[in-house]
Design a protein around this motif. Structure first.
Motif, PDB file in Angstrom:
ATOM      1  N   TYR A   1     -17.264   0.371   2.741  1.00  0.00           N
ATOM      2  CA  TYR A   1     -15.867   0.696   2.459  1.00  0.00           C
ATOM      3  C   TYR A   1     -15.053  -0.594   2.635  1.00  0.00           C
ATOM      4  O   TYR A   1     -15.325  -1.366   3.561  1.00  0.00           O
ATOM      5  CB  TYR A   1     -15.442   1.737   3.494  1.00  0.00           C
TER       6      TYR A   1
ATOM      7  N   SER B   1     -12.005   4.529  -1.353  1.00  0.00           N
ATOM      8  CA  SER B   1     -12.084   5.995  -1.421  1.00  0.00           C
ATOM      9  C   SER B   1     -11.952   6.471  -2.865  1.00  0.00           C
ATOM     10  O   SER B   1     -12.300   7.595  -3.182  1.00  0.00           O
ATOM     11  CB  SER B   1     -11.000   6.617  -0.538  1.00  0.00           C
TER      12      SER B   1
ATOM     13  N   HIS C   1      -7.088  13.299   2.019  1.00  0.00           N
ATOM     14  CA  HIS C   1      -7.787  12.021   1.860  1.00  0.00           C
ATOM     15  C   HIS C   1      -9.208  12.184   2.391  1.00  0.00           C
ATOM     16  O   HIS C   1      -9.413  12.844   3.414  1.00  0.00           O
ATOM     17  CB  HIS C   1      -7.036  10.930   2.644  1.00  0.00           C
TER      18      HIS C   1
ATOM     19  N   GLU D   1     -10.989  10.475   4.178  1.00  0.00           N
ATOM     20  CA  GLU D   1     -11.224  10.025   5.554  1.00  0.00           C
ATOM     21  C   GLU D   1     -11.050  11.174   6.554  1.00  0.00           C
ATOM     22  O   GLU D   1     -11.302  11.009   7.745  1.00  0.00           O
ATOM     23  CB  GLU D   1     -10.256   8.890   5.918  1.00  0.00           C
TER      24      GLU D   1
ATOM     25  N   ASP E   1      -3.302   2.119  -4.172  1.00  0.00           N
ATOM     26  CA  ASP E   1      -4.328   2.337  -3.151  1.00  0.00           C
ATOM     27  C   ASP E   1      -5.134   1.046  -2.971  1.00  0.00           C
ATOM     28  O   ASP E   1      -4.857   0.038  -3.644  1.00  0.00           O
ATOM     29  CB  ASP E   1      -5.210   3.550  -3.499  1.00  0.00           C
ATOM     30  N   SER E   2      -6.136   1.072  -2.113  1.00  0.00           N
ATOM     31  CA  SER E   2      -6.873  -0.169  -1.822  1.00  0.00           C
ATOM     32  C   SER E   2      -7.536  -0.738  -3.072  1.00  0.00           C
ATOM     33  O   SER E   2      -7.585  -1.954  -3.248  1.00  0.00           O
ATOM     34  CB  SER E   2      -7.967   0.074  -0.787  1.00  0.00           C
TER      35      SER E   2
ATOM     36  N   TYR F   1       1.066   3.614   1.894  1.00  0.00           N
ATOM     37  CA  TYR F   1       1.545   4.074   3.205  1.00  0.00           C
ATOM     38  C   TYR F   1       2.737   3.274   3.719  1.00  0.00           C
ATOM     39  O   TYR F   1       3.191   3.488   4.845  1.00  0.00           O
ATOM     40  CB  TYR F   1       0.440   3.951   4.260  1.00  0.00           C
TER      41      TYR F   1
ATOM     42  N   PHE G   1      -7.344  -5.949   6.485  1.00  0.00           N
ATOM     43  CA  PHE G   1      -8.483  -6.020   5.568  1.00  0.00           C
ATOM     44  C   PHE G   1      -8.001  -6.101   4.121  1.00  0.00           C
ATOM     45  O   PHE G   1      -8.679  -6.673   3.261  1.00  0.00           O
ATOM     46  CB  PHE G   1      -9.465  -4.851   5.791  1.00  0.00           C
ATOM     47  N   MET G   2      -6.849  -5.536   3.828  1.00  0.00           N
ATOM     48  CA  MET G   2      -6.326  -5.580   2.451  1.00  0.00           C
ATOM     49  C   MET G   2      -5.920  -7.013   2.094  1.00  0.00           C
ATOM     50  O   MET G   2      -6.181  -7.499   0.997  1.00  0.00           O
ATOM     51  CB  MET G   2      -5.136  -4.629   2.300  1.00  0.00           C
TER      52      MET G   2
ATOM     53  N   HIS H   1       0.844  -1.198   0.000  1.00  0.00           N
ATOM     54  CA  HIS H   1       0.000   0.000   0.000  1.00  0.00           C
ATOM     55  C   HIS H   1       0.881   1.250   0.000  1.00  0.00           C
ATOM     56  O   HIS H   1       2.043   1.215   0.445  1.00  0.00           O
ATOM     57  CB  HIS H   1      -0.918  -0.005   1.241  1.00  0.00           C
TER      58      HIS H   1
ATOM     59  N   ASN I   1     -12.402  -1.022   3.952  1.00  0.00           N
ATOM     60  CA  ASN I   1     -11.727  -1.040   5.266  1.00  0.00           C
ATOM     61  C   ASN I   1     -12.634  -1.707   6.299  1.00  0.00           C
ATOM     62  O   ASN I   1     -13.061  -1.093   7.286  1.00  0.00           O
ATOM     63  CB  ASN I   1     -11.414   0.394   5.731  1.00  0.00           C
TER      64      ASN I   1
ATOM     65  N   HIS J   1      -6.579   9.970  10.168  1.00  0.00           N
ATOM     66  CA  HIS J   1      -7.095  11.145   9.449  1.00  0.00           C
ATOM     67  C   HIS J   1      -8.000  12.023  10.302  1.00  0.00           C
ATOM     68  O   HIS J   1      -8.119  13.214  10.046  1.00  0.00           O
ATOM     69  CB  HIS J   1      -7.826  10.693   8.181  1.00  0.00           C
TER      70      HIS J   1
ATOM     71  N   SER K   1      -8.322   9.493  -3.198  1.00  0.00           N
ATOM     72  CA  SER K   1      -7.681   8.326  -2.600  1.00  0.00           C
ATOM     73  C   SER K   1      -6.169   8.555  -2.576  1.00  0.00           C
ATOM     74  O   SER K   1      -5.668   9.519  -3.182  1.00  0.00           O
ATOM     75  CB  SER K   1      -7.989   7.082  -3.438  1.00  0.00           C
TER      76      SER K   1
HETATM   77  P1  13P Z   1      -6.787   4.291  -0.118  1.00  0.00           P
HETATM   78  O1  13P Z   1      -7.750   3.309  -0.680  1.00  0.00           O
HETATM   79  O2  13P Z   1      -7.055   5.689  -0.552  1.00  0.00           O
HETATM   80  O3  13P Z   1      -5.382   3.877  -0.392  1.00  0.00           O
HETATM   81  O4  13P Z   1      -6.993   4.350   1.465  1.00  0.00           O
HETATM   82  C1  13P Z   1      -6.788   3.275   2.293  1.00  0.00           C
HETATM   83  C2  13P Z   1      -6.591   3.701   3.668  1.00  0.00           C
HETATM   84  O5  13P Z   1      -6.575   2.912   4.573  1.00  0.00           O
HETATM   85  C3  13P Z   1      -6.420   5.112   3.914  1.00  0.00           C
HETATM   86  O6  13P Z   1      -6.294   5.363   5.254  1.00  0.00           O
END
Ligand code: 13P
Ligand code: SF4
Length: 419
Positions: A152, A169, A237, A239, A80-81, A65, A103-104, A63, A154, A214, A253
């Motif tokens: 979502y 997102s 973002h 969130e 991203d996700s 992050y 969750f990913m 990811h 997540n 966030h 996202s």
């Molecule tokens: P994205 O799908 O934008 O990468 O966001 C995932 C996430 O956990 C952001 O906090």
């Protein structure tokens, strides 16, 4: 070079000429953000992990992050996700190591039931995923029979199993609008839900879940950046709380934000999101100055090079989802992937005007519920009727008021038994 020897060197903190040679091209990319002394700690792991990937026919999905040594050093695919879910469908690898949160990895497993899906640390969770359970979703469905549930990604597989369609997102507005209904239950991120509500005429019923990273950003903080750095371009973002999004130039996202930096090439930017994003993106944009607000996601940061190496070597921790849950959860993720994404709206100020509310004709089925509502497996099987006690549609649900609702239902049932 043999993967086990490289792993032994890594665990002994040995940095030698072989490792230096093997990792030199990777370090070229990372030099700007990782000092040489620190690289000597990472390099043996990078070499060992890359060797094990070949041996295991494994792929690393990371990811946005993840820290730079993971993102640029060992990941095969990043995103991203939504992108990670899409990549998980198309990979030929036998083993998927998901460098992100649980969750990913669970989503990757849902889409690849026969592959080995690994997460280097099982404790890498998410405050949003923690905020809601499958039982909560079932109670909400009782409150709003026939209203589709958009969730979502997540969230846990249990929650996805109670869901009509997932979103990320990057595609939340498209997913909500794809249903062609006038009302949806949107779970569990209140702020993402409010953002979606600001972009569509579809009525949104919310859940009070928040991202612990966030939710800490404030509009005052963003305005202070603007004061200190006139002309700074602010990306946030969805969130983040609504007042933060109101003062951003772009909302999207994590990958949406990255792409926007490439499109706009601003002189100076601030990415209102997790810390590592700016480090990862800055490498591709040496001419852009990144002002870096720092809110760390403690869950994402549980993933480290030593844990990735352990994971690949021992093929642990395997992510598994019970088949009855997986079957239903998979449907909600596959429906999302099947929805074609429209280009993202780039700025809240350029937001699409809210069109007038669409009137969707109701065609009651045998249960008295509109057929243009949730997917068949989630249709109430009788026992519910419209016109139950009215809650304002704008109500935001949480475990507390759902518990009150469940108690009220039990009392009503007992009263009617006693009559
Ligand atoms: P994205 O799908 O934008 O990468 O966001 C995932 C996430 O956990 C952001 O906090
Ligand atoms: Fe969850 Fe927030 Fe961490 Fe993303 S940043 S994984 S939403 S806690």
């Amino acid at each position: 070079m043999n993967a086990s020897t490289l792993a032994r060197w890594a665990r002994a903190n040995e940095y030698n000429a072989t490792i230096e040679d093997l990792t030199a091209p990777v370090y070229e990319k990372l030099r700007q953000v990782i000092p040489e002394i620190e690289w000597q700690v990472h390099a043996p792991y990078v070499a060992a992990i890359n060797a094990f990937k070949k041996e295991r026919n494994a792929i690393i999905l990371a990811h946005n992050y993840q820290t730079p040594e993971i993102f640029h050093g060992v990941a095969d695919l990043t995103g991203d996700s939504l992108a990670l879910a899409q990549m998980a469908v198309s990979t030929e690898a036998d083993v998927i190591v998901l460098c992100g949160v649980h969750f990913m990895a669970e989503t990757a497993k849902l889409l690849n039931p026969r592959k080995v899906v690994l997460i280097p640390d099982l404790e890498a969770g998410c405050s949003l995923a923690e905020s809601i359970t499958g039982a909560d979703v079932r109670l909400l469905r009782q409150r709003y029979p026939g209203v589709p549930v958009v969730t979502y990604v997540n969230t846990s597989a249990d929650v996805k199993a109670e869901t009509d369609v997932c979103c990320t997102s990057a595609n939340a507005v498209e997913v909500v609008e794809s249903l062609g209904v006038d009302k949806v239950i949107f779970l569990p991120d209140e702020y993402l839900g409010r953002y979606v509500a600001s972009k569509t005429s579809v009525e949104i019923i919310l859940w009070k879940g928040h991202c612990e990273v966030h939710e800490r950003f404030t509009a005052e903080e963003i305005n202070a950046y603007r004061g200190q750095h006139p002309g700074i371009y602010v990306l946030a973002h969805p969130e983040c709380p609504p007042d933060v999004l109101d003062v951003a130039d772009f909302v999207g996202s994590t990958s949406g934000m990255i792409n926007q930096v490439g499109r706009v090439s601003p002189e100076r930017v601030v990415m209102v999101t997790e810390c590592s994003m700016s480090d990862n993106v800055a490498l591709a944009h040496p001419d852009v100055e990144f002002i870096r607000p720092c809110n760390l996601c403690p869950h994402m940061k549980r993933i480290t090079l030593p844990k990735i190496l352990d994971s690949l070597e021992s093929l642990q921790h395997r992510v598994e989802v019970p088949e009855d849950v997986a079957r239903r959860a998979r449907l909600s993720v596959e429906r999302m992937i099947a929805i074609k994404k429209k280009p993202q709206v780039s700025s809240p100020s350029a937001a699409v005007a809210r069109p007038g509310r669409k009137e969707i004709p109701h065609a009651p089925d045998e249960a008295g519920i509109s057929q243009r509502t949730c997917y068949p497996e989630h249709r109430p099987q009788g026992g519910f009727s419209r016109g139950s006690p009215h809650f304002p549609d704008s109500q935001i649900f949480s475990r507390q008021n759902l518990d009150a609702l469940a108690t009220e239902r039990r009392l009503t049932a007992r009263r009617s038994q006693n009559q």
